[in-house]
Design a protein around this motif. Structure first.
Motif, PDB file in Angstrom:
ATOM      1  N   ALA A  52       0.837  -1.203   0.000  1.00 10.78           N
ATOM      2  CA  ALA A  52       0.000   0.000   0.000  1.00 10.78           C
ATOM      3  C   ALA A  52       0.873   1.254   0.000  1.00 10.78           C
ATOM      4  CB  ALA A  52      -0.944  -0.012   1.197  1.00 10.78           C
ATOM      5  N   GLN A  53       1.916   1.245   0.823  1.00  6.43           N
ATOM      6  CA  GLN A  53       2.813   2.398   0.883  1.00  6.43           C
ATOM      7  C   GLN A  53       3.524   2.603  -0.453  1.00  6.43           C
ATOM      8  OE1 GLN A  53       2.953   4.450   3.536  1.00  6.43           O
ATOM      9  NE2 GLN A  53       4.184   5.789   2.278  1.00  6.43           N
ATOM     10  N   ASP A  54       4.003   1.517  -1.036  1.00  5.04           N
ATOM     11  CA  ASP A  54       4.665   1.592  -2.339  1.00  5.04           C
ATOM     12  C   ASP A  54       3.689   2.074  -3.408  1.00  5.04           C
ATOM     13  OD1 ASP A  54       6.883   1.277  -4.052  1.00  5.04           O
ATOM     14  OD2 ASP A  54       6.172  -0.720  -4.661  1.00  5.04           O
ATOM     15  N   SER A  55       2.437   1.659  -3.287  1.00  9.24           N
ATOM     16  CA  SER A  55       1.410   2.102  -4.231  1.00  9.24           C
ATOM     17  C   SER A  55       1.212   3.610  -4.136  1.00  9.24           C
ATOM     18  CB  SER A  55       0.092   1.376  -3.969  1.00  9.24           C
ATOM     19  OG  SER A  55       0.224   0.001  -4.202  1.00  9.24           O
ATOM     20  N   TRP A  56       1.219   4.136  -2.909  1.00  6.87           N
ATOM     21  CA  TRP A  56       1.075   5.584  -2.747  1.00  6.87           C
ATOM     22  C   TRP A  56       2.228   6.324  -3.408  1.00  6.87           C
ATOM     23  CZ3 TRP A  56      -3.107   8.087  -2.220  1.00  6.87           C
ATOM     24  CH2 TRP A  56      -4.175   7.550  -1.515  1.00  6.87           C
ATOM     25  N   THR A  57       3.420   5.763  -3.311  1.00  5.91           N
ATOM     26  CA  THR A  57       4.565   6.396  -3.967  1.00  5.91           C
ATOM     27  C   THR A  57       4.327   6.482  -5.471  1.00  5.91           C
ATOM     28  OG1 THR A  57       6.041   5.549  -2.256  1.00  5.91           O
ATOM     29  CG2 THR A  57       7.062   6.232  -4.334  1.00  5.91           C
ATOM     30  N   ILE A  60       1.513   9.038  -6.262  1.00  4.69           N
ATOM     31  CA  ILE A  60       1.980  10.424  -6.165  1.00  4.69           C
ATOM     32  C   ILE A  60       2.812  10.808  -7.385  1.00  4.69           C
ATOM     33  CG2 ILE A  60       3.513  11.970  -4.866  1.00  4.69           C
ATOM     34  CD1 ILE A  60       2.520  10.393  -2.315  1.00  4.69           C
ATOM     35  N   HIS A  61       3.667   9.881  -7.826  1.00  3.43           N
ATOM     36  CA  HIS A  61       4.530  10.183  -8.969  1.00  3.43           C
ATOM     37  C   HIS A  61       3.780  10.194 -10.307  1.00  3.43           C
ATOM     38  CE1 HIS A  61       7.794   9.304  -6.092  1.00  3.43           C
ATOM     39  NE2 HIS A  61       8.422  10.212  -6.803  1.00  3.43           N
ATOM     40  N   LYS A  62       2.671   9.492 -10.375  1.00  4.28           N
ATOM     41  CA  LYS A  62       1.971   9.369 -11.661  1.00  4.28           C
ATOM     42  C   LYS A  62       0.591  10.017 -11.682  1.00  4.28           C
ATOM     43  CE  LYS A  62       4.409   5.264 -13.110  1.00  4.28           C
ATOM     44  NZ  LYS A  62       4.318   4.000 -13.802  1.00  4.28           N
ATOM     45  N   ILE A  63       0.188  10.652 -10.605  1.00  5.26           N
ATOM     46  CA  ILE A  63      -1.169  11.210 -10.541  1.00  5.26           C
ATOM     47  C   ILE A  63      -1.408  12.271 -11.616  1.00  5.26           C
ATOM     48  CG2 ILE A  63      -0.750  13.042  -8.852  1.00  5.26           C
ATOM     49  CD1 ILE A  63      -3.445  11.996  -7.509  1.00  5.26           C
ATOM     50  N   ASP A  64      -0.349  12.938 -12.036  1.00  6.80           N
ATOM     51  CA  ASP A  64      -0.521  13.942 -13.082  1.00  6.80           C
ATOM     52  C   ASP A  64      -0.840  13.316 -14.439  1.00  6.80           C
ATOM     53  OD1 ASP A  64       2.086  12.888 -13.095  1.00  6.80           O
ATOM     54  OD2 ASP A  64       2.879  14.631 -14.163  1.00  6.80           O
ATOM     55  N   LYS A  65      -0.642  12.001 -14.570  1.00  5.41           N
ATOM     56  CA  LYS A  65      -0.954  11.292 -15.812  1.00  5.41           C
ATOM     57  C   LYS A  65      -2.375  10.707 -15.802  1.00  5.41           C
ATOM     58  CE  LYS A  65       3.840  10.047 -16.845  1.00  5.41           C
ATOM     59  NZ  LYS A  65       4.406  11.109 -16.083  1.00  5.41           N
ATOM     60  N   LEU A  66      -3.061  10.826 -14.675  1.00  7.18           N
ATOM     61  CA  LEU A  66      -4.434  10.338 -14.567  1.00  7.18           C
ATOM     62  C   LEU A  66      -5.323  11.222 -15.445  1.00  7.18           C
ATOM     63  CD1 LEU A  66      -6.579   8.501 -13.277  1.00  7.18           C
ATOM     64  CD2 LEU A  66      -6.633  10.066 -11.329  1.00  7.18           C
ATOM     65  N   LYS A  67      -5.849  10.635 -16.519  1.00  8.99           N
ATOM     66  CA  LYS A  67      -6.618  11.407 -17.497  1.00  8.99           C
ATOM     67  C   LYS A  67      -7.975  11.846 -16.962  1.00  8.99           C
ATOM     68  CE  LYS A  67      -4.333   9.156 -21.316  1.00  8.99           C
ATOM     69  NZ  LYS A  67      -4.378   8.151 -22.327  1.00  8.99           N
TER      70      LYS A  67
END
Length: 175
Positions: A52-57, A60-67
Motif C-alpha cells: 500500500a505504501q509503495d502504491s502511494w509512492t 503520487i509520482h503518476k497522478i498527473d498522468k491520470l486522465k
C-alpha cells in the motif's frame, strides 16, 4: 458512488493545483482499503502495508498522468493490484524450485496427499497466469465478484473480463 468519485476528483485536482492537504485527505480515504486489497491478494499484513505504501509512492509520482480524476478509485486500485501481483510473482519465482523440491521429498515420504499436491499445483498455475487473467480469476472465484463488478473495479468492459476469465480457464485446463 458518483458523490465519492466527485470527492476524489476534487481532491486530485486540488492536489495537482498544489494543495498538499488534499493528498493527506486522499490517503485517509483510501489507505486502509488499499491495505485490505493487498492483504486479500498476498495474505500477509506486513507485506500488504508495504505494498500500500509503495502504491502511494507510485500514485503520487503518476497522478498527473491520470486522465480522468473521476476514475481515481479504479486507477489506484489497479496500481495496488499490480504491485500485489508483482510481489506474488516474485515470491512464486523465488520459491518455485524450493516448493517443488520439498513437495517431491514429502510426497515420497507420504506427508502430502494427492489432493494437496494438486491444489498446490493449481495455486501455482493461477499465480503463473498473466496479471490481468490472475486478477480476474481471483476476483471471480475467491471474492465472488460478478463479471460486471470486476469490469467496474478493473475499469475494463464486461466482455474483456469474460475473455480474460475464459483464457485463464483454458490455460488452467492445460496445467
Amino acid at each position: 458512488m458518483r458523490a465519492n468519485n466527485n470527492i476524489d476528483k476534487e481532491l486530485v485536482e486540488a492536489y495537482l493545483a498544489g494543495d498538499k492537504t488534499a493528498l493527506a485527505t486522499l490517503v485517509k480515504r483510501w489507505h486502509k482499503l488499499f491495505c485490505d486489497k493487498a492483504y486479500w491478494l498476498v495474505k500477509d499484513k506486513d507485506v500488504a502495508k508495504d505494498i500500500a505504501q509503495d502504491s502511494w509512492t507510485t500514485i503520487i509520482h503518476k497522478i498527473d498522468k491520470l486522465k480522468n480524476p473521476n476514475q481515481f478509485k479504479y486507477w489506484a486500485f489497479r496500481i495496488v493490484c499490480n504491485k500485489s501481483t508483482d510481489w506474488l510473482r516474485q515470491q512464486t519465482k523465488n520459491q518455485k524450485r524450493i516448493i517443488g523440491y520439498d513437495m517431491e521429498i514429502e510426497s515420497r515420504e507420504g506427508h502430502y496427499s494427492k489432493d494437496q499436491i494438486q491444489k498446490q499445483i493449481l495455486l501455482e498455475a493461477i499465480n503463473a497466469l498473466p496479471t490481468n487473467q490472475n486478477e480476474v480469476v481471483k476476483l471471480f472465484y475467491h471474492q465472488d465478484y460478478s463479471l460486471k463488478q470486476i469490469s467496474e473495479l478493473l475499469n475494463i468492459s464486461v466482455g474483456t473480463a469474460k475473455s480474460r476469465l475464459f483464457h485463464a480457464r483454458e490455460k488452467l485446463k492445460n496445467t
